[in-house]
Design a protein around this motif. Structure first.
Motif, short mmCIF file in Angstrom:
data_model
loop_
_atom_site.label_atom_id
_atom_site.label_comp_id
_atom_site.label_asym_id
_atom_site.label_seq_id
_atom_site.Cartn_x
_atom_site.Cartn_y
_atom_site.Cartn_z
N ASN A 9 32.71 38.25 34.58
CA ASN A 9 32.54 38.74 35.95
C ASN A 9 33.36 40.00 36.17
O ASN A 9 34.00 40.51 35.23
CB ASN A 9 32.90 37.65 36.98
N LYS A 10 33.38 40.50 37.41
CA LYS A 10 34.05 41.77 37.70
C LYS A 10 35.57 41.69 37.53
O LYS A 10 36.24 42.70 37.38
CB LYS A 10 33.73 42.22 39.14
N GLN A 354 39.47 48.49 34.54
CA GLN A 354 38.22 48.95 35.13
C GLN A 354 38.42 49.37 36.58
O GLN A 354 37.79 50.29 37.08
CB GLN A 354 37.16 47.84 35.04
N ASN A 358 37.34 52.91 38.00
CA ASN A 358 36.39 53.04 39.10
C ASN A 358 36.94 53.87 40.26
O ASN A 358 36.24 54.69 40.85
CB ASN A 358 36.00 51.65 39.63
#
Length: 381
Positions: A9-10, A354, A358
């Motif tokens: 998942n994220k 990440q 981002n």
């Protein structure tokens, strides 16, 4: 045979899911699939799959699953989700759920909610809050995901909405950060305005810590010997008022190094604060003394800091960034100074690299654009 699929998942957590073929729907003639996801172990996923296989094979599954109203499913999901987040985060989610989500979907049955209705909700919410609308959309998606796991619906229409795009504004063109020259202008004005404000904004800009982490700091967290400051708590607004709680994530619990000039500014402010508090009959030598406090030696609230930013930025002839903009400023200048992504991640306290990638794409891209020139300069032939 149904396969158990492993995915990430994220938050970079390893989870398991499956899609079980449940035959043809006699009424519609369409293939029926039962999807489940979010299992933390393959064993749990297999147990759920076996249960569903048995219920389907004995014609009990679709008889046992009853549709429910969105409001009731939302209540169930909120009750479960409340146990997984901090009180401050929960207060924010509960507010958005009750103010924005519930009024629109409350009396709809989850199995009757269409993509068109979800799209209409997205469009209307976007008009009201072009930036914060994503949080309301996330609540709807998570509630319908929960209904999916319960077997109330066969797919989540929220996955297929078209997300509106916010029109560029002056603030977007500027960016929520200051350049090196802009930061100097801002801090020069702050220095001439008030020592406490100057110290606060210099610390934010030169450390990259979050505003909640900064306002929760005590002098005990500062290590003059090593020029470091320990980040081990944050200030948060809850139903019971402003409280101290643990940092946002495990990675947020960290020690941040400071430059000599910022340390000297902090020392100057510490002496000045002691004088000010002594006039009020307060002993500032207490280990739990806040580095930044209001005139009553209580927590400073974030709106007060926002107002100070606007006032100083106006005097400096600059666009006022947000309190979080100083964190963006710090990270952007870190990339410009040559630090790599992992170093920036650790300093900012991001649990996942990440997240850093981002948020700071603009800074990374700028650095990428200069790689050719930097390489040629290094080779020098």
């Amino acid at each position: 045979m149904t396969k158990i699929i492993k995915y990430t998942n994220k938050d970079n957590e390893t989870l398991y899911k499956f899609r079980f073929y449940a035959g043809i729907d006699e009424l519609t003639g369409k293939q029926r699939y039962i999807r489940r996801q979010g299992f933390t172990s393959e064993k749990d996923a297999k147990t759920e799959l076996l249960k569903i296989e048995y219920l389907v094979s004995t014609n009990q599954y679709y008889k046992s699953v009853k549709s429910g109203k969105f409001g009731d499913v939302l209540d169930e999901w909120l009750a479960l989700h409340k146990e997984t987040v901090k009180p401050s985060t929960w207060q924010f989610i509960e507010l958005r759920a009750n103010k924005h989500v519930r009024p629109y979907f409350k009396d709809m049955y989850v199995d009757k909610i269409t993509l068109r209705q979800c799209q209409d909700f997205v469009n209307k919410t976007f008009k009201v809050a072009p930036v914060a609308y994503v949080y309301s959309v996330s609540i709807v998606k998570n509630t319908l995901d929960y209904a999916l796991r319960l077997g109330m619906i066969e797919s989540n229409p929220m996955l297929y909405v078209i997300k509106p795009k916010k029109q560029a504004s002056i603030s977007d063109n500027h960016g929520n950060f200051y350049t090196k020259d802009e930061l100097k202008k801002f801090l020069d004005v702050a220095k001439d305005t008030d020592l406490k404000k100057y110290t606060l904004f210099r610390l934010l800009a030169f450390s990259g810590i979050r505003i909640g982490e900064c306002l929760a700091l005590t002098w005990h967290d500062l290590n003059y010997k090593n020029n470091t400051i320990a980040i081990n708590k944050t200030l948060a607004r809850t139903k019971n008022g402003i409280k101290i709680q643990t940092p946002k994530t495990k990675a947020s619990n960290r020690v941040v190094s400071l430059d000599n000039e910022t340390i000297q500014v902090l020392k100057m402010w510490q002496l000045e604060q002691r004088k000010q508090l002594l006039k009020l009959g307060i002993n500032a030598m207490n280990k739990q003394q806040l580095i930044f406090s209001n005139t009553k030696n209580k927590f400073i609230i974030i709106p007060t800091v926002r107002l100070a930013i606007k006032q100083i930025a106006k005097k400096a002839g600059l666009y006022p960034i947000t309190t979080h903009g100083f964190r963006h400023t710090h990270a952007t200048l870190l990339f410009a100074s040559g630090l790599d992504i992992k170093q920036v991640q650790a300093r900012l306290g991001h649990s996942n690299v990440q997240t850093t990638l981002n948020i700071y794409t603009h800074a990374i891209q700028d650095k990428q654009d200069k790689i050719g020139d930097e390489f040629a300069k290094y080779i020098n032939f």
